[in-house]
Design a protein around this motif. Structure first.
Motif, PDB file in Angstrom:
ATOM      1  N   THR A  47       1.739  21.248  21.485  1.00 48.99           N
ATOM      2  CA  THR A  47       2.593  21.674  22.589  1.00 48.99           C
ATOM      3  C   THR A  47       1.857  21.420  23.892  1.00 48.99           C
ATOM      4  O   THR A  47       0.621  21.411  23.921  1.00 48.99           O
TER       5      THR A  47
ATOM      6  N   HIS B 253      13.933  21.420  14.172  1.00 52.87           N
ATOM      7  CA  HIS B 253      13.768  20.079  14.730  1.00 52.87           C
ATOM      8  C   HIS B 253      14.647  19.065  14.021  1.00 52.87           C
ATOM      9  O   HIS B 253      15.286  18.224  14.649  1.00 52.87           O
TER      10      HIS B 253
ATOM     11  N   THR C  93      14.776  16.084  10.690  1.00 49.95           N
ATOM     12  CA  THR C  93      13.966  14.923  10.338  1.00 49.95           C
ATOM     13  C   THR C  93      14.822  13.900   9.608  1.00 49.95           C
ATOM     14  O   THR C  93      15.848  14.249   9.003  1.00 49.95           O
TER      15      THR C  93
ATOM     16  N   THR D 295      20.051  21.710  13.403  1.00 54.21           N
ATOM     17  CA  THR D 295      18.890  21.014  13.961  1.00 54.21           C
ATOM     18  C   THR D 295      19.273  20.345  15.272  1.00 54.21           C
ATOM     19  O   THR D 295      20.455  20.240  15.617  1.00 54.21           O
ATOM     20  N   LEU D 296      18.286  19.868  15.978  1.00 57.65           N
ATOM     21  CA  LEU D 296      18.527  19.236  17.273  1.00 57.65           C
ATOM     22  C   LEU D 296      19.448  18.022  17.152  1.00 57.65           C
ATOM     23  O   LEU D 296      20.188  17.707  18.088  1.00 57.65           O
TER      24      LEU D 296
ATOM     25  N   MET E 236      11.171  26.727  14.753  1.00 56.50           N
ATOM     26  CA  MET E 236      10.130  25.774  15.116  1.00 56.50           C
ATOM     27  C   MET E 236       8.825  26.546  15.268  1.00 56.50           C
ATOM     28  O   MET E 236       8.849  27.723  15.610  1.00 56.50           O
TER      29      MET E 236
ATOM     30  N   HIS F 133      11.642  21.905  23.775  1.00 50.01           N
ATOM     31  CA  HIS F 133      12.981  21.779  23.218  1.00 50.01           C
ATOM     32  C   HIS F 133      13.869  22.956  23.621  1.00 50.01           C
ATOM     33  O   HIS F 133      15.049  22.785  23.919  1.00 50.01           O
TER      34      HIS F 133
ATOM     35  N   ASP G   5      16.318  20.935  25.835  1.00 45.46           N
ATOM     36  CA  ASP G   5      17.401  20.512  24.957  1.00 45.46           C
ATOM     37  C   ASP G   5      18.371  21.639  24.613  1.00 45.46           C
ATOM     38  O   ASP G   5      19.554  21.392  24.356  1.00 45.46           O
TER      39      ASP G   5
END
Length: 292
Positions: free
Chosen positions: A12, A183, A185, A211-212, A234, A240, A244
């Protein structure tokens, strides 16, 4: 015998979030294994560079740290990722382990022997070939390392149960829907989110896992309340969450939920601050140590 635990997170660039979510994991691991030296690493080169440029804080990559441990004579190393699932970043650590684990270095002595003539002529002129081989073999033996990689957060049934139990206990007082945001994947390990949803369906929470990458599917979520609380799934609730998720741009989760006439709340708390998370990682490390 020198022993080390290498704790690897994606990283981070928010120091406050590092203190709240990453540092507690490292401290808990240090306390649980006082006879092992604990080292920290970030797998993201972007975040490492940013910390160095903005805060003059240098954090090594996993590769750099492993090489340093080898040079310093460590013979046992446990690489413990602070990853939530065993995806792409986890696979990279398995490959790193294979570079340094003694079983993967069997051919090195043969390479040493083949190169010994050149070394004799160019670097150790006057020293016999047999002596060079003896020296290099001894060096190779002394730098052998036993290396193992611990499991990610969600790896066993008990892992899921421990994490879900704390999520339920933490948020059962909310009278809102809960959007548990990970997140995501492209790795096959993405199925972990579906299993997490199954586990949460058995709790008293009206909790939906997303998820994002699934921002466009908000309209398909089975919301029951007028208010939605976004809870980060997370390790660190950093960029994020700030950008986001809660940004004013049209593509943010906040804007998407408001378009559905939902009021939005957010919990800016990473999983690293959960007690169950730290306990699961410690359990995984202990299992690896028992076999190393």
């Amino acid at each position: 015998m020198k022993k080390a635990i290498l704790v690897v997170s994606f990283g981070t660039s928010y120091l406050e979030q590092k203190k709240e979510s990453i540092d507690p994991c490292i401290q808990a691991i240090q306390e649980a294994f006082p006879d092992w030296d604990v080292h920290e690493s970030f797998s993201s080169s972007f975040l490492r560079k940013r910390l160095l440029s903005e805060y003059n804080l240098k954090i090594l990559s996993p590769d750099e740290t492993m090489e340093q441990l080898k040079q310093e004579g460590y013979t046992k190393v446990v690489i413990q990722p602070l990853f939530l699932i065993e995806g792409i970043e986890y696979d990279k650590l398995l490959a790193l382990r294979n570079q340094y684990h003694e079983g993967a270095q069997v051919d090195r002595l043969q390479e040493v022997i083949l190169a010994s003539n050149i070394r004799c002529k160019e670097k150790l002129e006057g020293t016999s070939e047999e002596k060079v081989i003896e020296q290099e073999v001894d060096k190779a033996q002394r730098t052998k390392m036993k290396v193992a990689v611990g499991k990610a957060l969600l790896s066993t049934q008990k892992d899921y149960e421990s994490v879900v139990k704390e999520i339920e206990a933490t948020y059962q007082g909310l009278d809102t829907d809960i959007l548990l945001l990970g997140h995501g994947t492209t790795h096959e390990a993405h199925v972990s989110y579906a299993y997490l949803q199954e586990m949460l369906d058995a709790t008293i929470l009206n909790c939906m896992v997303t998820t994002l990458e699934d921002r466009c599917n908000l309209h398909q979520m089975p919301f029951k309340n007028d208010t939605v609380t976004i809870v980060p799934f997370m390790l660190v609730a950093g960029m994020h969450i700030l950008k986001d998720v809660m940004g004013d741009q049209e593509a943010s989760f906040k804007s998407g939920l408001e378009a559905l006439d939902k009021q939005v709340k957010v919990v800016q708390k990473g999983l690293g601050s959960y007690l169950s998370t730290r306990q699961v990682y410690i359990t995984h490390i202990q299992k690896v140590i028992n076999k190393l």
